[in-house]
Design a protein around this motif. Structure first.
Motif, PDB file in Angstrom:
ATOM      1  N   PRO A 103     -34.823  23.344  66.134  1.00 42.62           N
ATOM      2  CA  PRO A 103     -35.827  23.293  67.130  1.00 42.62           C
ATOM      3  C   PRO A 103     -35.704  21.977  67.783  1.00 42.62           C
ATOM      4  N   PHE A 104     -35.959  21.671  68.995  1.00 42.86           N
ATOM      5  CA  PHE A 104     -35.989  20.496  69.839  1.00 42.86           C
ATOM      6  C   PHE A 104     -36.921  20.368  70.758  1.00 42.86           C
ATOM      7  N   SER A 105     -37.221  19.242  71.177  1.00 42.91           N
ATOM      8  CA  SER A 105     -37.925  19.328  72.338  1.00 42.91           C
ATOM      9  C   SER A 105     -37.490  19.079  73.687  1.00 42.91           C
ATOM     10  N   LYS A 106     -38.349  19.059  74.814  1.00 48.08           N
ATOM     11  CA  LYS A 106     -37.597  18.963  76.087  1.00 48.08           C
ATOM     12  C   LYS A 106     -36.805  17.836  76.216  1.00 48.08           C
ATOM     13  N   GLN A 107     -37.289  16.430  75.637  1.00 50.84           N
ATOM     14  CA  GLN A 107     -36.814  15.317  75.584  1.00 50.84           C
ATOM     15  C   GLN A 107     -35.406  15.040  74.945  1.00 50.84           C
ATOM     16  N   ALA A 108     -35.071  16.139  74.194  1.00 45.11           N
ATOM     17  CA  ALA A 108     -34.053  16.129  73.091  1.00 45.11           C
ATOM     18  C   ALA A 108     -33.124  17.126  73.627  1.00 45.11           C
ATOM     19  N   GLU A 109     -33.020  17.578  74.687  1.00 43.15           N
ATOM     20  CA  GLU A 109     -32.114  18.603  75.249  1.00 43.15           C
ATOM     21  C   GLU A 109     -30.760  17.969  75.295  1.00 43.15           C
ATOM     22  N   ASN A 110     -30.586  16.901  75.366  1.00 46.56           N
ATOM     23  CA  ASN A 110     -29.390  16.334  75.517  1.00 46.56           C
ATOM     24  C   ASN A 110     -28.596  15.569  74.538  1.00 46.56           C
ATOM     25  N   LEU A 111     -29.252  16.155  73.206  1.00 52.58           N
ATOM     26  CA  LEU A 111     -28.697  15.864  72.046  1.00 52.58           C
ATOM     27  C   LEU A 111     -27.190  16.066  71.814  1.00 52.58           C
ATOM     28  N   SER A 112     -26.504  15.093  71.241  1.00 50.47           N
ATOM     29  CA  SER A 112     -24.956  15.289  70.956  1.00 50.47           C
ATOM     30  C   SER A 112     -24.859  16.210  69.741  1.00 50.47           C
ATOM     31  N   HIS A 113     -23.566  16.581  69.657  1.00 50.69           N
ATOM     32  CA  HIS A 113     -23.326  17.571  68.605  1.00 50.69           C
ATOM     33  C   HIS A 113     -23.301  16.442  67.283  1.00 50.69           C
ATOM     34  N   GLU A 114     -22.865  15.390  67.368  1.00 48.51           N
ATOM     35  CA  GLU A 114     -22.896  14.301  66.181  1.00 48.51           C
ATOM     36  C   GLU A 114     -24.544  14.383  65.790  1.00 48.51           C
ATOM     37  N   ALA A 115     -25.640  14.127  66.566  1.00 49.42           N
ATOM     38  CA  ALA A 115     -26.850  14.002  66.332  1.00 49.42           C
ATOM     39  C   ALA A 115     -27.391  15.433  65.685  1.00 49.42           C
ATOM     40  N   LEU A 116     -27.007  16.374  66.194  1.00 53.08           N
ATOM     41  CA  LEU A 116     -27.429  17.595  65.525  1.00 53.08           C
ATOM     42  C   LEU A 116     -26.962  17.866  64.220  1.00 53.08           C
ATOM     43  N   ILE A 117     -25.605  17.429  64.082  1.00 50.37           N
ATOM     44  CA  ILE A 117     -24.989  17.757  62.540  1.00 50.37           C
ATOM     45  C   ILE A 117     -25.672  16.569  61.656  1.00 50.37           C
ATOM     46  N   ARG A 118     -26.126  15.429  62.024  1.00 47.16           N
ATOM     47  CA  ARG A 118     -26.904  14.418  61.111  1.00 47.16           C
ATOM     48  C   ARG A 118     -28.161  15.169  60.716  1.00 47.16           C
ATOM     49  N   ARG A 119     -28.830  15.701  61.791  1.00 44.67           N
ATOM     50  CA  ARG A 119     -30.241  16.369  61.434  1.00 44.67           C
ATOM     51  C   ARG A 119     -29.892  17.410  60.409  1.00 44.67           C
ATOM     52  N   ALA A 120     -29.097  18.318  60.633  1.00 44.71           N
ATOM     53  CA  ALA A 120     -28.441  19.305  59.782  1.00 44.71           C
ATOM     54  C   ALA A 120     -28.204  19.025  58.209  1.00 44.71           C
ATOM     55  N   SER A 121     -27.522  17.810  58.361  1.00 49.31           N
ATOM     56  CA  SER A 121     -27.120  17.178  56.797  1.00 49.31           C
ATOM     57  C   SER A 121     -28.356  16.992  56.361  1.00 49.31           C
ATOM     58  N   SER A 122     -29.207  16.237  57.039  1.00 55.30           N
ATOM     59  CA  SER A 122     -30.514  15.682  56.383  1.00 55.30           C
ATOM     60  C   SER A 122     -31.234  16.946  55.719  1.00 55.30           C
ATOM     61  N   LEU A 123     -31.303  18.114  56.400  1.00 49.45           N
ATOM     62  CA  LEU A 123     -31.952  19.008  55.954  1.00 49.45           C
ATOM     63  C   LEU A 123     -31.355  19.868  54.684  1.00 49.45           C
ATOM     64  N   VAL A 124     -30.167  19.639  54.659  1.00 51.54           N
ATOM     65  CA  VAL A 124     -29.426  20.163  53.611  1.00 51.54           C
ATOM     66  C   VAL A 124     -29.597  19.351  52.155  1.00 51.54           C
ATOM     67  N   THR A 125     -29.741  17.853  52.608  1.00 50.54           N
ATOM     68  CA  THR A 125     -30.025  17.333  51.219  1.00 50.54           C
ATOM     69  C   THR A 125     -31.420  17.348  50.824  1.00 50.54           C
ATOM     70  N   ASP A 126     -32.037  17.432  51.806  1.00 47.36           N
ATOM     71  CA  ASP A 126     -33.641  17.792  51.081  1.00 47.36           C
ATOM     72  C   ASP A 126     -33.832  18.976  50.535  1.00 47.36           C
ATOM     73  N   SER A 127     -33.247  20.287  50.822  1.00 49.44           N
ATOM     74  CA  SER A 127     -33.130  21.362  50.030  1.00 49.44           C
ATOM     75  C   SER A 127     -32.347  21.166  48.682  1.00 49.44           C
ATOM     76  N   ALA A 128     -31.361  20.464  48.820  1.00 48.36           N
ATOM     77  CA  ALA A 128     -30.611  20.192  47.531  1.00 48.36           C
ATOM     78  C   ALA A 128     -31.538  19.241  46.569  1.00 48.36           C
ATOM     79  N   ASN A 129     -32.068  18.343  47.081  1.00 43.42           N
ATOM     80  CA  ASN A 129     -33.023  17.542  46.229  1.00 43.42           C
ATOM     81  C   ASN A 129     -33.934  18.395  45.665  1.00 43.42           C
TER      82      ASN A 129
END
Length: 243
Positions: A52-78
């Motif tokens: 999910p992303f808001s209208k203000q974040a429509e222009n997020l880069s691939h790197e930013a999305l990968i950082r978000r995804a990796s944070s979600l992965v670490t939360d689940s692993a924890n």
């Protein structure tokens, strides 16, 4: 006349509205709030995952999305690591408790050697055997949860590395911290369990020695009762010591 009619109609509408409000003044009217969300679907056929992303974040880069995804992965692993650690620590504690119970029973039997009737000795051995079975069951449970815990350790290490490579430094540090805490807790419980096992082994050795000494003493007294001469081999070592 037209203006008069419009006025009458307005009065009628006001009365109708007041009637509706009066009849429902004791009720709570809930108005649903409709929220619109935009999702970026990943994968074919509708996507296996949606970020999910808001209208203000429509222009997020691939790197930013990968950082978000990796944070979600670490939360689940924890979460997985914390649950498996809790299960393993509890299983090790229960195992150590079962070992100490068996130690207490072995000591009780050891202190009663030569003082029990055959029926009493058989009864206490049945209790000891039951305690041994329970101890082995607890050990099997520890092995089962340790297998899950090792998988969680490996997953957390991979998640921490992925977060670090993606630039999610905080998520990586948190994962490493949780890893160290989990390993410390498990190592401490394993140390306590090992100490209990060591005490049990010492008690078993002492029990064997006492049983052998009691058997030797019994043979010596039986031989003496028959009038046979006793040799040093027939007398238990405890009787040959000089105080």
């Amino acid at each position: 006349m037209a203006a008069f009619r419009r006025g009458v109609q307005s009065v009628g509408l006001f009365r109708c509205s007041w009637s509706v409000l009066s009849s429902s003044r004791h009720r709570i009217v809930r108005i649903p709030l409709l929220l619109r969300s935009n999702f970026l679907s990943l994968g074919a056929g509708g996507g296996l995952c949606a970020v999910p992303f808001s209208k203000q974040a429509e222009n997020l880069s691939h790197e930013a999305l990968i950082r978000r995804a990796s944070s979600l992965v670490t939360d689940s692993a924890n979460t997985y690591l914390s649950q498996t650690t809790l299960a393993l620590v509890d299983a090790l504690a229960q195992y150590a408790k079962a070992v100490h119970t068996l130690i207490a029973l072995q000591k009780r039997y050891m202190n009663s050697i030569g003082k029990l009737t055959p029926a009493e000795e058989d009864a206490i051995w049945q209790v000891i055997i039951g305690a041994r079975v329970e101890m082995n069951d607890k050990l099997d449970t520890c092995r089962h949860f340790e297998s899950n815990w090792m998988n969680a350790i490996n997953l957390s290490e991979l998640a921490a590395e992925a977060a670090y490579n993606a630039g999610a430094d905080q998520a990586s540090v948190t994962a490493r911290t949780n890893l160290n805490m989990a390993q410390t807790q498990v190592e401490e419980m394993k140390r306590l369990s090992s100490e209990a096992e060591k005490q049990l082994a010492e008690v078993k050795v002492e029990e064997i020695q006492r049983t052998a000494a009691q058997a030797a003493a019994t043979r010596a007294f039986e031989k003496a009762g028959k009038g046979d001469a006793l040799s040093e081999d027939d007398v238990p070592e405890a009787y040959l010591r000089e105080d």
